[in-house]
Design a protein around this motif. Structure first.
Motif, PDB file in Angstrom:
ATOM      1  N   PHE A 156      45.679  36.181  42.261  1.00  0.00           N
ATOM      2  CA  PHE A 156      45.338  35.357  43.424  1.00  0.00           C
ATOM      3  C   PHE A 156      46.366  34.240  43.590  1.00  0.00           C
ATOM      4  O   PHE A 156      46.863  33.995  44.700  1.00  0.00           O
ATOM      5  CB  PHE A 156      43.942  34.781  43.249  1.00  0.00           C
ATOM      6  N   GLU A 157      46.706  33.574  42.495  1.00  0.00           N
ATOM      7  CA  GLU A 157      47.716  32.513  42.560  1.00  0.00           C
ATOM      8  C   GLU A 157      49.059  33.069  43.021  1.00  0.00           C
ATOM      9  O   GLU A 157      49.821  32.392  43.716  1.00  0.00           O
ATOM     10  CB  GLU A 157      47.887  31.860  41.190  1.00  0.00           C
ATOM     11  N   ALA A 158      49.339  34.293  42.636  1.00  0.00           N
ATOM     12  CA  ALA A 158      50.617  34.899  42.996  1.00  0.00           C
ATOM     13  C   ALA A 158      50.635  35.402  44.428  1.00  0.00           C
ATOM     14  O   ALA A 158      51.667  35.880  44.901  1.00  0.00           O
ATOM     15  CB  ALA A 158      50.936  36.049  42.044  1.00  0.00           C
ATOM     16  N   GLY A 159      49.509  35.321  45.132  1.00  0.00           N
ATOM     17  CA  GLY A 159      49.471  35.729  46.528  1.00  0.00           C
ATOM     18  C   GLY A 159      48.912  37.114  46.765  1.00  0.00           C
ATOM     19  O   GLY A 159      48.881  37.578  47.907  1.00  0.00           O
ATOM     20  N   ASP A 160      48.451  37.783  45.707  1.00  0.00           N
ATOM     21  CA  ASP A 160      47.898  39.126  45.872  1.00  0.00           C
ATOM     22  C   ASP A 160      46.375  39.032  45.801  1.00  0.00           C
ATOM     23  O   ASP A 160      45.739  39.508  44.859  1.00  0.00           O
ATOM     24  CB  ASP A 160      48.437  40.055  44.779  1.00  0.00           C
ATOM     25  N   SER A 161      45.791  38.439  46.826  1.00  0.00           N
ATOM     26  CA  SER A 161      44.346  38.195  46.798  1.00  0.00           C
ATOM     27  C   SER A 161      43.550  39.490  46.885  1.00  0.00           C
ATOM     28  O   SER A 161      42.458  39.588  46.327  1.00  0.00           O
ATOM     29  CB  SER A 161      43.946  37.245  47.926  1.00  0.00           C
ATOM     30  N   ARG A 162      44.059  40.481  47.591  1.00  0.00           N
ATOM     31  CA  ARG A 162      43.329  41.734  47.700  1.00  0.00           C
ATOM     32  C   ARG A 162      43.197  42.413  46.339  1.00  0.00           C
ATOM     33  O   ARG A 162      42.134  42.922  45.995  1.00  0.00           O
ATOM     34  CB  ARG A 162      44.034  42.658  48.694  1.00  0.00           C
ATOM     35  N   ARG A 163      44.291  42.446  45.600  1.00  0.00           N
ATOM     36  CA  ARG A 163      44.222  43.039  44.257  1.00  0.00           C
ATOM     37  C   ARG A 163      43.284  42.249  43.379  1.00  0.00           C
ATOM     38  O   ARG A 163      42.480  42.831  42.634  1.00  0.00           O
ATOM     39  CB  ARG A 163      45.628  43.082  43.648  1.00  0.00           C
ATOM     40  N   ALA A 164      43.382  40.926  43.449  1.00  0.00           N
ATOM     41  CA  ALA A 164      42.507  40.079  42.632  1.00  0.00           C
ATOM     42  C   ALA A 164      41.045  40.308  42.985  1.00  0.00           C
ATOM     43  O   ALA A 164      40.197  40.470  42.096  1.00  0.00           O
ATOM     44  CB  ALA A 164      42.882  38.612  42.844  1.00  0.00           C
ATOM     45  N   GLU A 165      40.746  40.330  44.271  1.00  0.00           N
ATOM     46  CA  GLU A 165      39.360  40.527  44.688  1.00  0.00           C
ATOM     47  C   GLU A 165      38.843  41.894  44.263  1.00  0.00           C
ATOM     48  O   GLU A 165      37.706  42.021  43.781  1.00  0.00           O
ATOM     49  CB  GLU A 165      39.247  40.366  46.203  1.00  0.00           C
ATOM     50  N   SER A 166      39.661  42.915  44.436  1.00  0.00           N
ATOM     51  CA  SER A 166      39.245  44.267  44.054  1.00  0.00           C
ATOM     52  C   SER A 166      38.947  44.344  42.563  1.00  0.00           C
ATOM     53  O   SER A 166      37.928  44.920  42.141  1.00  0.00           O
ATOM     54  CB  SER A 166      40.342  45.267  44.430  1.00  0.00           C
ATOM     55  N   GLN A 167      39.821  43.751  41.748  1.00  0.00           N
ATOM     56  CA  GLN A 167      39.608  43.779  40.299  1.00  0.00           C
ATOM     57  C   GLN A 167      38.344  43.029  39.909  1.00  0.00           C
ATOM     58  O   GLN A 167      37.579  43.481  39.041  1.00  0.00           O
ATOM     59  CB  GLN A 167      40.829  43.185  39.590  1.00  0.00           C
ATOM     60  N   LEU A 168      38.128  41.894  40.540  1.00  0.00           N
ATOM     61  CA  LEU A 168      36.941  41.109  40.202  1.00  0.00           C
ATOM     62  C   LEU A 168      35.656  41.828  40.615  1.00  0.00           C
ATOM     63  O   LEU A 168      34.670  41.814  39.881  1.00  0.00           O
ATOM     64  CB  LEU A 168      37.016  39.735  40.873  1.00  0.00           C
ATOM     65  N   ARG A 169      35.680  42.442  41.778  1.00  0.00           N
ATOM     66  CA  ARG A 169      34.477  43.162  42.213  1.00  0.00           C
ATOM     67  C   ARG A 169      34.177  44.335  41.279  1.00  0.00           C
ATOM     68  O   ARG A 169      33.014  44.604  40.956  1.00  0.00           O
ATOM     69  CB  ARG A 169      34.632  43.626  43.656  1.00  0.00           C
ATOM     70  N   ASP A 170      35.235  45.024  40.841  1.00  0.00           N
ATOM     71  CA  ASP A 170      35.027  46.115  39.876  1.00  0.00           C
ATOM     72  C   ASP A 170      34.498  45.587  38.552  1.00  0.00           C
ATOM     73  O   ASP A 170      33.670  46.234  37.896  1.00  0.00           O
ATOM     74  CB  ASP A 170      36.341  46.861  39.636  1.00  0.00           C
ATOM     75  N   LEU A 171      34.972  44.409  38.167  1.00  0.00           N
ATOM     76  CA  LEU A 171      34.541  43.818  36.903  1.00  0.00           C
ATOM     77  C   LEU A 171      33.102  43.335  36.983  1.00  0.00           C
ATOM     78  O   LEU A 171      32.308  43.521  36.038  1.00  0.00           O
ATOM     79  CB  LEU A 171      35.468  42.650  36.552  1.00  0.00           C
ATOM     80  N   VAL A 172      32.757  42.740  38.121  1.00  0.00           N
ATOM     81  CA  VAL A 172      31.421  42.144  38.270  1.00  0.00           C
ATOM     82  C   VAL A 172      30.341  43.207  38.427  1.00  0.00           C
ATOM     83  O   VAL A 172      29.207  43.039  37.948  1.00  0.00           O
ATOM     84  CB  VAL A 172      31.420  41.184  39.478  1.00  0.00           C
TER      85      VAL A 172
END
Length: 943
Positions: free
Chosen positions: A424-440
């Motif tokens: 997310f900090e690096a600007g790839d919010s979609r990847r970050a969100e996808s990973q978090l949703r899979d984790l949660v």
């Protein structure tokens, strides 16, 4: 261009035109095509030709294994000119760049990536002052993320600088640098050149040039068909034919490889086994040197390197080994046995000192969970993050999570959450969100899930603040005794509500909880963040305690100067001071914050600071400067992917365009604000600009329609701060004009009660103007004239030109109705001068219309605008355009535009004449005041 580049006339023409444009300003070109099509050949030809033209050519040829190493590309680019590039930089920037390139011993302080990006940008600018600069990057898809981000930062801002960017990119692969720039306004300066297949004739020329042989036409046709016109593939096919001993003239069936994979393996396997072992160590390392490769492979240079050089599999750049094509490195690696690869990685891990490089070697040396290696990777991730490289840090943490033992699920989840936040900090919010949703998704409710949700909520805040608020509330419900996560969650709920401008009572409740938790944790940084939100809510609700909170926030500023700009209490104080009519104080604070942002390269903070500064300039009547701030805020918000701030910038633009009287531009800005950020304050209140336009056009009914929902909303939310809802005054005037006097009286009573209780001078002045309008509407002209006179007394205490001009306009119209035409003319002339000076075109037209109702001569145009006055004063002091731009936070182009208008208005031809012209105007003004007339009214003929 070199004549040896055959069959590429169109591409060479494009490159020639690109280089010819370079001295005139920033330009960019990308060569795109499949692997082996000849992009590198064209790229090298352009670099060589640029040097013959006297251009400083900085080049980098990254490889795939370098994508995870921070600032490898920048190091390659600046290596030949490093001393020259560092010398003119300020100390902060020089330290940042030196630290990123590991030129200095680490002092333990984390590297600020924003300072590094500013340093790189200014280093390139300094080089370009001597002669044009070409930044040339081959295979840009392999450029490391940190270097990509740093270069993108600068090239988004280059305009007139003679700095060019030449890239090559393999089709189908992502180039972070290229994709980032193409999405930005800089994409308009890009020339995209597709490097496709060669025809049969051109391919024959390449084979002749490279191999010194001419194939028979039928065989050439077969090679062309087999290679698909790809020159690299064709060359490899012919080389393989040569190695196999087949007679190319014999017309025998061609021993074609089944795929490029096989092609590369064939070339690699032709090397002696010692050479393949040597090259494996080179392929396994991002920056292979002869010494490291010898040590890791156990093969001497004479046995390993010389055959590879002869076969042109690799080439030397001083002591560094480069594969002539990245595919060859991949082929060498794949051709080796798995056991041999593991041995080499383990040996490299022992030899390499860089923590990130060593961590990747360790990771490649194990094939199953290993907690010790995972811990090393996590430490390397911290190193990468401290160096301002969040994407490599995220990738390291992802690999650490994969290597975490199954019975240590807490460690695995923590690493995954941290990796997502770094993406997310690096600007790839979609990847970050996808990973978090899979984790949660598989997690049960509880503190562990709460820690993941709080990161997900932070990401969603910048896209959907209402959804983010619900996520933060879930965190509150699940965090349990995790005090830090609870504090983040309560602060997040409060922040979301402030950004959507609602539920301020709840904001205070959540902020109080967060402040208490921050105190328990001893976290001053968190306390400062929460206090900023708390101050905003208190001020908007009209709480008397806001003044004390502001003092408390100010007391924390001294300990917060090392934080990023938006975490410093001075930001919230600047907004508070704007609301309470302390505009000069706010302007000074914002100037200081912008200077700090510039010094540290803090681009994330700039959009909001520019927005606030634009609000100050708009209020003070400098509408042209305010518009420039609004547009700059939008651009920087888009570049930093902050739609909330983009909405604020659009909201400011809509109001400024409305006050300038630009109907079409106002409508466009409002529409965009509603589309992009409908829930933010910028989007929510953008329609107020439409109400202002309709009112100034003399269409009060339409103004009421636009403003009525906004007035109802702020009253419903309990907003008591008059300066946060200035459009209420427009609504009162519109209601009077449509004959709804009772509604206007009730609304004005509510607004004026708050203004008097809080002592808001500018609001009280406007309220008195409305009192005068109500009296005039009722036919009580004498009462109206008294109210207008009192309003002008209040206006004199806080100079907000547009408000004062509107009061003068109302006074002049009433004086005309009262048959006091001489006074009316003088008043309306003064009002017109105000409107013309600030550029309020529609209000100026209304003043002219009132003047036409009085017999006599028309009005005389006004003088310098406030922005022009500031520029003229600095030029009169002898400052250069660049110094003026820096002092006023303007672009050089804007300063030049102001000077052109100043020359015309003052009747001068050279900047050296401005001081004398200003002095003469001052004397004229003193003489006019001694005779009781202004310079304008002295020229008019009274009826």
């Amino acid at each position: 261009m070199p004549a040896s580049v055959v069959g590429r006339e169109a591409e060479l023409t494009a490159l020639n035109e690109f280089l010819a444009r370079l001295p005139g300003g920033s330009a960019a070109l990308v060569l795109e095509g499949e692997a082996g099509m000849g992009k590198t050949t064209l790229w090298r030809a352009a670099v060589e030709h640029a040097r013959t033209l006297g251009v400083t050519a900085l080049q980098a040829q990254p490889v795939e294994s370098e994508t995870t190493l921070s600032y490898a590309g920048i190091g390659d680019l600046l290596d030949p000119v490093l001393d020259v590039a560092l010398e003119p930089l300020p100390a902060v920037q020089r330290r940042a760049l030196s630290s990123a390139l590991m030129l200095d011993d680490e002092d333990g302080r984390p590297l600020d990536p924003r300072a590094l990006r500013v340093a790189l940008m200014n280093a390139l600018r300094a080089l370009a002052e001597e002669r044009p600069v070409l930044v040339a990057i081959d295979d840009s898809q392999w450029l490391d993320f940190a270097s990509s981000a740093g270069l993108a930062y600068g090239f988004r801002r280059f305009r007139v600088e003679p700095i060019g960017l030449l890239l090559s990119r393999r089709s189908g692969l992502e180039s972070v640098l290229l994709d980032e720039l193409l999405r930005s306004p800089a994409g308009e300066r890009f020339t995209r050149v597709h490097v496709g297949s060669l025809d049969v004739h051109a391919l024959g020329g390449v084979l002749h040039e490279q191999l010194g042989m001419s194939l028979p036409r039928p065989l050439l046709a077969e090679v062309h068909a087999a290679a698909g016109g790809n020159p690299f593939y064709a060359l490899e096919i012919v080389r393989m034919l040569q190695r196999s001993g087949a007679s190319i003239e014999a017309g025998q069936p061609m021993p074609l490889p089944e795929s490029l994979h096989d092609l590369v393996h064939g070339r690699v396997l032709a090397l002696p086994s010692e050479s393949r072992d040597f090259l494996l160590a080179a392929a396994a390392h991002a920056h292979p040197t002869i010494e490291i490769t010898e040590a890791a492979s156990g093969v001497a240079r004479s046995d390993g390197l010389e055959p590879a050089l002869s076969a042109k599999v690799v080439e030397l750049d001083r002591t560094r080994i480069r594969f002539t094509h990245p595919l060859l490195a991949a082929g060498v690696y794949e051709a080796a046995s798995p056991l041999r690869r593991v041995e080499v990685h383990r040996r490299l891990a022992e030899l390499l000192e860089d923590p990130e490089a060593r961590a990747w070697q360790l990771a490649a040396s194990v094939g199953e969970p290993d907690d010790a290696v995972a811990a090393v990777l996590e430490e390397a991730a911290a190193h990468a993050r401290a160096r301002g490289a969040p994407r490599p840090a995220a990738l390291l943490l992802e690999r650490a999570g994969e290597l975490t033992a199954a019975d240590r699920i807490d460690d695995a989840n923590r690493r995954a959450i941290d990796a997502a936040f770094l993406h997310f900090e690096a600007g790839d919010s979609r990847r970050a969100e996808s990973q978090l949703r899979d984790l949660v998704a598989p997690m049960n409710r509880g503190p562990e899930r709460a820690r993941a949700l709080v990161v997900l909520a932070r990401i969603r805040l910048y896209e959907a603040p209402r959804e983010a608020r619900e996520l933060f509330l879930q965190v509150v419900a699940e965090a349990g005794e995790d005090r830090q996560t609870l504090a983040f969650a309560h602060e997040g709920v409060a922040a979301c509500s402030v950004w959507v401008f609602e539920r301020f009572e709840e904001v205070l409740r959540h902020a109080e909880i967060a402040l208490s938790l921050a105190a328990e944790l001893g976290d001053d940084s968190l306390a400062a963040d929460v206090l900023m939100v708390y101050l905003a809510a208190e001020t908007l609700l009209g709480r008397p305690s806001a003044a004390a909170t502001a003092e408390q926030a100010l007391s924390l500023q001294g300990s917060a100067t090392e934080l990023r700009v938006l975490d410093q209490p001075l930001v919230a104080l600047a907004e508070h001071w704007i609301w309470v009519d302390l505009h000069t104080r706010a302007r000074d604070a914002l100037g200081e914050l912008l200077r700090r942002a510039h010094e540290t390269g803090d681009e994330n903070g700039r959009p909001y600071l520019l927005y606030l500064l634009g609000e100050v300039e708009r209020a003070q009547g400098d509408l042209s400067a305010a518009l420039e701030r609004a547009l700059d805020a939008q651009q920087t918000a888009e570049q930093s992917a902050q739609p909330l701030f983009l909405g604020l910038g659009l909201g400011l633009e809509s109001v400024v365009q409305a006050q300038l009287g630009r109907i079409g531009e106002t409508t466009t800005a409002v529409r965009r604000a509603l589309e992009i950020s409908p829930d933010s304050a910028g989007g929510r209140f953008a329609p107020a600009a439409l109400g202002h336009v309709e009112l100034s056009l003399g269409a009060p009914g339409d103004a009421v329609a636009h403003l009525e929902p906004l007035v109802a909303f702020v009253r419903q939310e309990g907003v008591a701060e008059p300066s946060a809802a200035r459009f209420v005054i427009d609504q009162v005037e519109a209601l009077i004009a449509v004959g709804r006097g009772d509604d206007a009286f009730e609304l004005l009573a509510w607004y004026e009660t708050n203004a008097r209780r809080l002592g808001r001078i500018s609001a009280l002045a406007n309220c008195l103007r409305c009192r005068g309008m109500l009296a005039a509407y009722a036919g009580e002209l004498d009462v109206a004239l008294v109210a207008y006179g009192e309003a002008l007394e209040w206006h004199a205490k806080v100079e907000l030109p547009l408000d004062r001009g509107r009061t003068l306009l109302a006074l002049g119209a009433t004086q005309r109705r009262a048959k006091r035409r001489r006074e009316a003319r003088a008043t309306l002339e003064e009002a017109l001068g105000v409107f013309e000076r600030i550029g309020a075109a529609l209000w100026a037209e209304r003043a002219r219309a009132e003047l036409k109702r009085i017999s006599g001569r028309a009005a005389t145009p006004g003088a310098l605008t406030p922005a022009e006055e500031r520029v003229a004063a600095l030029v009169a002091e002898g400052k250069t355009n660049r110094e003026v731009a820096a002092a006023l936070f303007l672009s050089g182009r804007t300063v030049e535009g102001h000077l052109g208008r100043i020359f015309a208005k003052l009747g001068v031809r050279h900047r050296g004449e401005i001081a004398a012209a200003l002095a003469a105007r001052q004397i004229q003004g003193i003489a006019a005041s001694n005779t009781g007339d202004s310079p304008v009214s002295a020229e008019t003929v009274s009826p």
